[in-house]
Scaffold this motif. Structure first.
Motif, PDB file in Angstrom:
ATOM      1  N   GLU A  57      -6.650   3.991 -12.476  1.00 35.89           N
ATOM      2  CA  GLU A  57      -8.235   3.741 -12.469  1.00 35.89           C
ATOM      3  C   GLU A  57      -8.524   2.422 -12.843  1.00 35.89           C
ATOM      4  N   ASP A  58      -8.016   1.900 -13.849  1.00 35.70           N
ATOM      5  CA  ASP A  58      -8.500   0.482 -14.281  1.00 35.70           C
ATOM      6  C   ASP A  58      -8.208  -0.540 -13.142  1.00 35.70           C
ATOM      7  N   ILE A  59      -7.129  -0.330 -12.601  1.00 33.67           N
ATOM      8  CA  ILE A  59      -6.845  -1.387 -11.403  1.00 33.67           C
ATOM      9  C   ILE A  59      -7.993  -1.089 -10.285  1.00 33.67           C
ATOM     10  N   ILE A  60      -8.403   0.013 -10.094  1.00 35.03           N
ATOM     11  CA  ILE A  60      -9.150   0.108  -8.956  1.00 35.03           C
ATOM     12  C   ILE A  60     -10.539  -0.313  -9.451  1.00 35.03           C
ATOM     13  N   LYS A  61     -11.084   0.106 -10.642  1.00 34.62           N
ATOM     14  CA  LYS A  61     -12.286  -0.304 -11.229  1.00 34.62           C
ATOM     15  C   LYS A  61     -12.416  -1.838 -11.299  1.00 34.62           C
ATOM     16  N   ASN A  62     -11.198  -2.577 -11.714  1.00 37.61           N
ATOM     17  CA  ASN A  62     -11.265  -4.126 -11.983  1.00 37.61           C
ATOM     18  C   ASN A  62     -11.223  -4.646 -10.744  1.00 37.61           C
ATOM     19  N   ASP A  70     -19.752  -9.493   2.489  1.00 38.40           N
ATOM     20  CA  ASP A  70     -19.763  -9.902   3.895  1.00 38.40           C
ATOM     21  C   ASP A  70     -18.301  -9.486   4.480  1.00 38.40           C
ATOM     22  N   ASN A  71     -17.540  -8.580   3.623  1.00 43.62           N
ATOM     23  CA  ASN A  71     -16.236  -7.986   4.018  1.00 43.62           C
ATOM     24  C   ASN A  71     -15.089  -9.217   4.330  1.00 43.62           C
ATOM     25  N   SER A  72     -15.498 -10.571   4.137  1.00 42.88           N
ATOM     26  CA  SER A  72     -14.470 -11.425   4.546  1.00 42.88           C
ATOM     27  C   SER A  72     -13.006 -11.396   3.875  1.00 42.88           C
ATOM     28  N   ASN A  73     -13.127 -10.554   2.553  1.00 44.74           N
ATOM     29  CA  ASN A  73     -11.705 -10.573   1.963  1.00 44.74           C
ATOM     30  C   ASN A  73     -11.401  -9.153   2.039  1.00 44.74           C
ATOM     31  N   ARG A  74     -11.944  -8.198   2.750  1.00 47.94           N
ATOM     32  CA  ARG A  74     -11.661  -6.809   2.690  1.00 47.94           C
ATOM     33  C   ARG A  74     -10.094  -6.709   2.811  1.00 47.94           C
ATOM     34  N   SER A  75      -9.439  -6.963   4.002  1.00 43.16           N
ATOM     35  CA  SER A  75      -8.158  -6.473   4.042  1.00 43.16           C
ATOM     36  C   SER A  75      -7.129  -7.277   2.749  1.00 43.16           C
ATOM     37  N   GLN A  76      -7.447  -8.517   2.342  1.00 45.36           N
ATOM     38  CA  GLN A  76      -6.649  -8.966   1.294  1.00 45.36           C
ATOM     39  C   GLN A  76      -6.644  -8.026   0.106  1.00 45.36           C
ATOM     40  N   LEU A  77      -7.964  -8.002  -0.250  1.00 43.70           N
ATOM     41  CA  LEU A  77      -8.558  -7.255  -1.575  1.00 43.70           C
ATOM     42  C   LEU A  77      -7.653  -5.665  -1.371  1.00 43.70           C
ATOM     43  N   ARG A  78      -7.878  -4.942  -0.128  1.00 45.80           N
ATOM     44  CA  ARG A  78      -7.164  -3.775   0.108  1.00 45.80           C
ATOM     45  C   ARG A  78      -5.717  -3.754  -0.166  1.00 45.80           C
ATOM     46  N   GLU A  79      -4.896  -4.711   0.373  1.00 48.38           N
ATOM     47  CA  GLU A  79      -3.513  -4.854   0.346  1.00 48.38           C
ATOM     48  C   GLU A  79      -3.070  -5.334  -1.330  1.00 48.38           C
ATOM     49  N   THR A  80      -3.903  -6.090  -1.941  1.00 48.68           N
ATOM     50  CA  THR A  80      -3.774  -6.330  -3.310  1.00 48.68           C
ATOM     51  C   THR A  80      -3.795  -5.189  -4.255  1.00 48.68           C
ATOM     52  N   ILE A  81      -5.028  -4.155  -4.054  1.00 47.95           N
ATOM     53  CA  ILE A  81      -5.083  -3.130  -4.799  1.00 47.95           C
ATOM     54  C   ILE A  81      -3.932  -1.990  -4.664  1.00 47.95           C
ATOM     55  N   ILE A  82      -3.693  -1.968  -3.206  1.00 48.05           N
ATOM     56  CA  ILE A  82      -2.423  -1.121  -3.029  1.00 48.05           C
ATOM     57  C   ILE A  82      -1.019  -1.508  -3.716  1.00 48.05           C
ATOM     58  N   CYS A  83      -0.958  -2.832  -3.483  1.00 43.94           N
ATOM     59  CA  CYS A  83       0.328  -3.534  -4.066  1.00 43.94           C
ATOM     60  C   CYS A  83       0.451  -3.044  -5.509  1.00 43.94           C
ATOM     61  N   ALA A 122     -13.576   2.427  -1.569  1.00 44.11           N
ATOM     62  CA  ALA A 122     -12.631   3.328  -2.588  1.00 44.11           C
ATOM     63  C   ALA A 122     -12.121   4.391  -1.882  1.00 44.11           C
ATOM     64  N   GLU A 123     -13.140   4.822  -1.163  1.00 42.69           N
ATOM     65  CA  GLU A 123     -12.682   6.109  -0.203  1.00 42.69           C
ATOM     66  C   GLU A 123     -11.667   5.636   0.989  1.00 42.69           C
ATOM     67  N   GLU A 124     -11.797   4.571   1.627  1.00 36.70           N
ATOM     68  CA  GLU A 124     -11.108   3.877   2.397  1.00 36.70           C
ATOM     69  C   GLU A 124      -9.764   3.608   1.770  1.00 36.70           C
ATOM     70  N   LEU A 125      -9.620   3.013   0.820  1.00 34.40           N
ATOM     71  CA  LEU A 125      -8.321   2.996   0.104  1.00 34.40           C
ATOM     72  C   LEU A 125      -7.597   4.314  -0.414  1.00 34.40           C
ATOM     73  N   PHE A 126      -8.394   5.264  -0.831  1.00 35.89           N
ATOM     74  CA  PHE A 126      -7.816   6.379  -1.001  1.00 35.89           C
ATOM     75  C   PHE A 126      -7.385   7.177  -0.015  1.00 35.89           C
ATOM     76  N   LEU A 127      -7.729   7.229   1.031  1.00 41.58           N
ATOM     77  CA  LEU A 127      -7.465   7.798   2.370  1.00 41.58           C
ATOM     78  C   LEU A 127      -6.147   7.066   2.770  1.00 41.58           C
ATOM     79  N   ARG A 128      -6.139   5.730   2.802  1.00 37.45           N
ATOM     80  CA  ARG A 128      -4.991   4.943   3.106  1.00 37.45           C
ATOM     81  C   ARG A 128      -3.773   5.234   2.415  1.00 37.45           C
ATOM     82  N   CYS A 129      -4.018   5.400   0.931  1.00 39.34           N
ATOM     83  CA  CYS A 129      -2.854   5.802  -0.028  1.00 39.34           C
ATOM     84  C   CYS A 129      -2.560   7.254   0.211  1.00 39.34           C
ATOM     85  N   GLN A 130      -3.438   8.138   0.520  1.00 42.04           N
ATOM     86  CA  GLN A 130      -2.999   9.581   0.559  1.00 42.04           C
ATOM     87  C   GLN A 130      -2.125   9.543   1.705  1.00 42.04           C
TER      88      GLN A 130
END
Length: 177
Positions: A57-62, A70-83, A122-130
């Motif tokens: 929960e802290d990983i996601i919230k932080n 502007d979504n310019s870092n969307r894919s990098q942040l998504r991969e960082t959180i998933i990692c 967060a919902e997108e991340l949830f679905l990707r992990c799920q």
């Protein structure tokens, strides 16, 4: 492809998507199609045992507030959180991600996030992990040991154009003679 056909084979973040058995098959095929002095280049995430059992929960919230509107870092942040979640939930005995451990944390963060933009992310991340219950969880040493029979480590670099590049080294391997 015929044996010894390519000077270079590239694959981005593919390693953790494969079971241990499929990794061996892919490693053997890469080695087979590479020319004698050929290279295999890939970004690979290595699980960090030091981050095991961190609070998901802290990983996601932080990390959510780091998303640019502007979504310019969307894919990098998504991969960082998933990692980071992979590291926190890695079962180093089975070499698998325990994605089920992350689901309650995602559900809680999603229900508590007032900002619609961040909640959708967060919902997108949830679905990707799920949908990715088959990710492998391996340390750098484990992956290198898996590869070295056919391809050996030659070089490591890090991208300079995004903040969390340290999680995704660009690696070059050479065909093992």
């Amino acid at each position: 492809f015929s044996s010894g056909y390519f000077d270079l084979v590239m694959g981005d973040f593919m390693w953790w998507l494969l079971s241990l058995q499929r990794q061996k098959i892919l490693r053997d095929q890469i080695a087979r199609i590479l020319k004698p002095k050929g290279s295999f280049i890939s970004r690979i995430h290595f699980c960090d045992r030091a981050r095991a059992n961190q609070n998901i929960e802290d990983i996601i919230k932080n990390n959510l507030p780091r998303l640019n509107h502007d979504n310019s870092n969307r894919s990098q942040l998504r991969e960082t959180i998933i990692c980071k979640i992979v590291d926190a939930t890695a079962d180093f005995h089975t070499k698998r991600l325990n994605v089920k451990a992350a689901m309650p944390a995602f559900e809680k963060v999603i229900s508590e996030t007032d900002n619609e933009f961040l909640r959708r992310f967060a919902e997108e991340l949830f679905l990707r992990c799920q949908n990715r219950t088959d990710w492998t969880a391996q340390t750098k040493e484990e992956i290198f040991a898996r590869l070295k029979e056919k391809i050996i480590f030659a070089d490591e670099k890090f991208a300079s154009d995004y903040e969390d590049a340290k999680f995704f080294p660009v690696l070059r391997f050479e065909k093992n003679k």
